[in-house]
Design an enzyme around this catalytic site. Structure first.
Site, PDB file in Angstrom:
ATOM      1  N   GLY A 257       0.992  -1.300   0.069  1.00 28.84           N
ATOM      2  CA  GLY A 257      -0.001   0.067  -0.001  1.00 28.84           C
ATOM      3  C   GLY A 257       0.784   1.147  -0.088  1.00 28.84           C
ATOM      4  N   THR A 259       3.175   4.597   1.044  1.00 26.93           N
ATOM      5  CA  THR A 259       4.554   4.746   2.183  1.00 26.93           C
ATOM      6  C   THR A 259       3.829   5.122   3.481  1.00 26.93           C
ATOM      7  OG1 THR A 259       5.555   5.056   0.032  1.00 26.93           O
ATOM      8  CG2 THR A 259       6.640   5.901   2.056  1.00 26.93           C
ATOM      9  N   VAL A 261       1.287   4.756   5.242  1.00 24.29           N
ATOM     10  CA  VAL A 261       0.748   3.722   6.269  1.00 24.29           C
ATOM     11  C   VAL A 261       1.606   2.547   6.550  1.00 24.29           C
ATOM     12  CG1 VAL A 261      -0.994   1.623   6.168  1.00 24.29           C
ATOM     13  CG2 VAL A 261      -1.658   3.864   5.175  1.00 24.29           C
ATOM     14  N   GLY A 262       2.765   2.405   5.511  1.00 27.16           N
ATOM     15  CA  GLY A 262       3.934   1.412   5.520  1.00 27.16           C
ATOM     16  C   GLY A 262       4.682   2.077   6.900  1.00 27.16           C
ATOM     17  N   CYS A 314       1.652   0.723  -8.502  1.00 24.96           N
ATOM     18  CA  CYS A 314       2.690   1.022  -7.858  1.00 24.96           C
ATOM     19  C   CYS A 314       3.789   1.143  -8.787  1.00 24.96           C
ATOM     20  CB  CYS A 314       3.123   0.359  -6.687  1.00 24.96           C
ATOM     21  SG  CYS A 314       3.271  -1.231  -6.976  1.00 24.96           S
ATOM     22  N   GLU A 411       3.464  10.277  -6.269  1.00 20.43           N
ATOM     23  CA  GLU A 411       2.707   9.350  -7.033  1.00 20.43           C
ATOM     24  C   GLU A 411       1.194   9.699  -6.893  1.00 20.43           C
ATOM     25  OE1 GLU A 411       2.408   4.378  -6.449  1.00 20.43           O
ATOM     26  OE2 GLU A 411       2.390   5.482  -4.659  1.00 20.43           O
TER      27      GLU A 411
END
Length: 423
Positions: A257, A259, A261-262, A314, A411
């Site tokens: 998902g 970045t 949330v990562g 992505c 993005e």
């Protein structure tokens, strides 16, 4: 309309939204809308539900159980029991592989229904979904089924009289958090290797596209995967996803998902049991085209790299760098090619591009297009919504883009291509 899509057997013309036309089909019955815990479909503890919507129209497809921390606790408990005391991790790899092959057979046998379901929930063109999304799902299962009995350790010769030995063992309970752009593919990219290794798992599909994961849970039980090995919690990231990432009894987390949330998932891991985290995050990939390139081929590749899956990928090559000597020819051929690009109902086989996955993503992409216009980029094609209903956006190509523009740096995750020139 919503009742027709929940099993009343209604037919709908796939061109109703004004972007396609004349394709009559019977949409699949929505049979699974509850959480899947310990081999059974159950309501959320809270009783709450949320709506998943048809991106072609914005209409409700179905109401889905909204899992939360209490539901994650129950799912993790089932997965923990299945791992610590169940037969799946203790089963010979060849037997796990046999069950996974049967699982793949079921996916293939129901491929048409799954294709319609995935296209309906995610706005994906039906013809591509059948080959790429559902086809790849079954292939992933078969690949890892073949790997299940080939998980070997190694014996290492040491410098003295000692020997070293490596042993590969399953991690335990895996938390698998899936994105909305490729729901079926990413389900099996995570679930299949975990199954082959002997892990048990709690899967959280994206709230935008929850339907296929619930069907896959049903097929797993039919194939003979023991209860508790695969659990599916539908719900939202800040609640269900956060509960998985911070759970003390989850042994690892895999997330695909954004970045942002990562980072939250890594933080949750660090604050809980320091579980290993596997991340696949966003990108802003460049496509570099030199002046000795075949212009026709370069145009084809750039279209595929930017507009496949509506740009919701992505690895989309949304920054296209063109050497000066080829720039003008490329731009002209690209503009000509885009005139035949069809945006419309994903069930129409003539359509190249369906709607964005939901209203939020639709508005986000349009805001990026507005940024590009305000910053001085030139709109070669597209640049606005299209269609009378749903979340459709014209494929947009910007020329004269500079590296410091927002559309070149961030993005977009939509059908937007940025052309830049270099010497």
């Amino acid at each position: 309309m919503a009742s027709e899509r929940n099993g009343d057997g209604g037919k709908e013309r796939a061109g109703e939204n004004g972007n396609g036309g004349g394709v009559s089909l019977e949409l699949p019955e929505i049979r699974y809308t509850k959480l899947f815990i310990n081999g059974a479909f159950v309501d959320a503890v809270s009783g709450k539900t949320f709506e998943t919507r048809d991106p072609r129209t914005g209409d409700v497809i179905a109401s889905i159980a909204e899992g939360d921390k209490e539901d994650v606790d129950l799912a993790v408990k089932a997965a923990r029991e299945a791992f610590d005391h169940g037969k799946w991790p203790r089963m010979p790899g060849s037997e796990r592989g046999r069950i996974m092959m049967k699982y793949a057979d079921l996916v293939e046998q129901h491929a048409e229904e799954l294709t319609l379901l995935e296209s309906l929930d995610a706005g994906k063109p039906r013809t591509v979904t059948r080959v790429v999304d559902i086809g790849t799902s079954a292939t992933s299962l078969r690949y890892f089924a073949g790997a299940a009995d080939k998980i070997h350790g190694e014996t290492l010769k040491m410098s003295t009289q000692f020997q070293g030995h490596t042993l590969r063992e399953p991690m335990g309970v895996a938390g698998l958090i899936i994105p909305w752009n490729f729901p079926a593919i990413m389900f099996f990219c995570k679930v299949a290797p975990a199954l082959a290794a002997g892990c048990t798992m709690v899967v959280k599909p994206a709230e935008q596209t929850p339907l296929s994961a619930l069907y896959f849970a049903h097929f797993a039980k039919q194939a003979g995967v023991p209860d508790g090995v695969i659990n599916v919690i539908t719900g939202f990231g800040p609640t269900a996803g956060a509960a998985i990432a911070s759970h003390m009894d989850v042994d690892m987390v895999s997330f695909t998902g954004s970045t942002a949330v990562g980072r939250l998932i890594m933080e949750a891991s660090a604050r809980s049991n320091l579980k290993p985290v596997s991340l696949e995050l966003g990108g802003k990939s460049p496509l570099i085209i030199f002046e000795d390139a075949d212009v026709d081929l370069a145009v084809d590749l750039s279209i595929s790299a930017n507009f496949f899956n509506k740009g919701e990928a992505c690895l989309a090559a949304s920054r296209v760098y063109l050497q000066e000597g080829i720039y003008d020819r490329f731009v002209k051929k690209l503009a000509d090619r885009m005139e035949s690009w069809v945006v419309g109902d994903p069930f129409d086989p003539r359509v190249n591009q369906g709607p964005q996955v939901n209203k939020e993503q639709y508005e986000k992409v349009l805001s990026y297009i507005d940024h590009g216009k305000r910053e001085g980029a030139n709109v070669l094609t597209g640049g606005k919504p299209c269609g009378q209903r749903g979340y459709y956006i014209e494929p947009t190509v910007f020329t004269e883009v500079k590296d410091d523009m927002i559309i070149a740096k961030e993005e977009i995750f939509g059908p937007v291509m940025c052309l830049m020139k270099f010497r």
